[in-house]
Scaffold this motif. Structure first.
Motif, short mmCIF file in Angstrom:
data_model
loop_
_atom_site.label_atom_id
_atom_site.label_comp_id
_atom_site.label_asym_id
_atom_site.label_seq_id
_atom_site.Cartn_x
_atom_site.Cartn_y
_atom_site.Cartn_z
N PRO A 66 0.81 -1.22 0.00
CA PRO A 66 0.00 0.00 0.00
C PRO A 66 0.84 1.27 0.00
CG PRO A 66 -0.92 -1.60 1.52
CD PRO A 66 0.40 -2.16 1.06
N ALA A 67 2.01 1.24 0.65
CA ALA A 67 2.88 2.43 0.68
C ALA A 67 3.31 2.83 -0.73
CB ALA A 67 4.10 2.17 1.55
N VAL A 68 3.52 1.87 -1.60
CA VAL A 68 3.90 2.17 -2.99
C VAL A 68 2.77 2.94 -3.67
CG1 VAL A 68 4.33 1.11 -5.25
CG2 VAL A 68 5.52 0.25 -3.22
N TRP A 69 1.54 2.46 -3.50
CA TRP A 69 0.41 3.10 -4.17
C TRP A 69 0.07 4.45 -3.54
CZ3 TRP A 69 -0.69 1.82 -8.85
CH2 TRP A 69 -0.20 0.59 -9.30
N LEU A 70 0.28 4.57 -2.23
CA LEU A 70 0.09 5.88 -1.60
C LEU A 70 1.14 6.87 -2.12
CD1 LEU A 70 -0.80 4.85 2.05
CD2 LEU A 70 -2.29 5.99 0.40
N ALA A 71 2.37 6.39 -2.28
CA ALA A 71 3.42 7.25 -2.84
C ALA A 71 3.08 7.65 -4.27
CB ALA A 71 4.77 6.54 -2.78
N PHE A 72 2.61 6.70 -5.07
CA PHE A 72 2.18 7.03 -6.43
C PHE A 72 1.08 8.10 -6.41
CE2 PHE A 72 3.25 2.66 -8.55
CZ PHE A 72 4.60 2.99 -8.54
N LEU A 73 0.14 7.95 -5.46
CA LEU A 73 -0.96 8.93 -5.36
C LEU A 73 -0.43 10.31 -5.00
CD1 LEU A 73 -3.69 6.82 -3.53
CD2 LEU A 73 -3.93 7.92 -5.76
N VAL A 74 0.47 10.38 -4.04
CA VAL A 74 1.01 11.67 -3.63
C VAL A 74 1.81 12.32 -4.76
CG1 VAL A 74 2.68 12.77 -2.06
CG2 VAL A 74 1.01 11.15 -1.16
N VAL A 75 2.67 11.53 -5.40
CA VAL A 75 3.50 12.08 -6.48
C VAL A 75 2.63 12.50 -7.67
CG1 VAL A 75 5.27 11.49 -8.19
CG2 VAL A 75 5.59 10.86 -5.79
N SER A 76 1.71 11.64 -8.08
CA SER A 76 0.88 11.99 -9.24
C SER A 76 -0.07 13.14 -8.91
CB SER A 76 0.12 10.77 -9.76
OG SER A 76 -0.79 10.29 -8.80
N GLY A 77 -0.60 13.17 -7.69
CA GLY A 77 -1.46 14.28 -7.29
C GLY A 77 -0.72 15.60 -7.25
#
Length: 167
Positions: A66-77
């Motif tokens: 989940p940390a990978v996808w949360l990081a993707f969300l933060v970076v892409s957002g």
């Protein structure tokens, strides 16, 4: 989850494409990005079968953290927020949201390591008992498969509503 990730990605794409409509990416491409994001965590299955020889549960690989996808969300957002040209950032956002939804869906009956890579305590909302052979029958005959069918039928309804609209 066996059959709901692609329909869930489609639902995500159809739901969010209006939010990103002004970003400049075509709706079909946004929806495709969501569908690919919806199955992206399972790309680790190639490694699982072809290299690891099924020795490590694929939910322990980094695409299921989940940390990978949360990081993707933060970076892409952040990229979307600060970008002048927003179409690629919108694609990254919708991909990331859909990938995170995949992780949420897997948490229903699949062990997800919510603290990985810092801790490897598995978590799932429900457990599927091992009663049948082959192993996948346990999932198809478990009540949680009705949730998957619900997601599939929801996606079909959205698709049919689009294809029957007067536009």
């Amino acid at each position: 989850m066996f059959i709901a990730h692609i329909p869930a990605g489609y639902i995500c794409g159809k739901t969010l494409h209006q939010r990103f409509a002004k970003a400049g990416a075509p709706a079909r491409i946004l929806i495709l990005a969501a569908i690919i994001g919806g199955v992206a965590p399972d790309f680790d299955m190639f490694y699982f079968y072809l290299i690891d020889n099924r020795q490590t549960h694929h939910h322990m690989y980094w695409p299921h953290y989940p940390a990978v996808w949360l990081a993707f969300l933060v970076v892409s957002g952040s990229w979307f927020y600060f970008a002048r040209q927003k179409s690629n950032a919108a694609l990254a956002c919708i991909f990331s949201v859909s990938g995170f939804i995949h992780i949420l869906l897997d948490t229903i009956v699949g062990d997800i390591f919510w603290l990985a890579p810092f801790g490897f305590q598995p978590f799932s909302l429900f457990t599927v008992p091992s009663l049948y052979k082959p192993w996948w029958l346990n999932f198809l005959l478990h009540w949680s498969f009705l949730l998957e069918l619900f997601v599939v039928f929801w996606a079909i309804l959205i698709f049919r509503r689009k294809s029957h609209s007067p536009n």
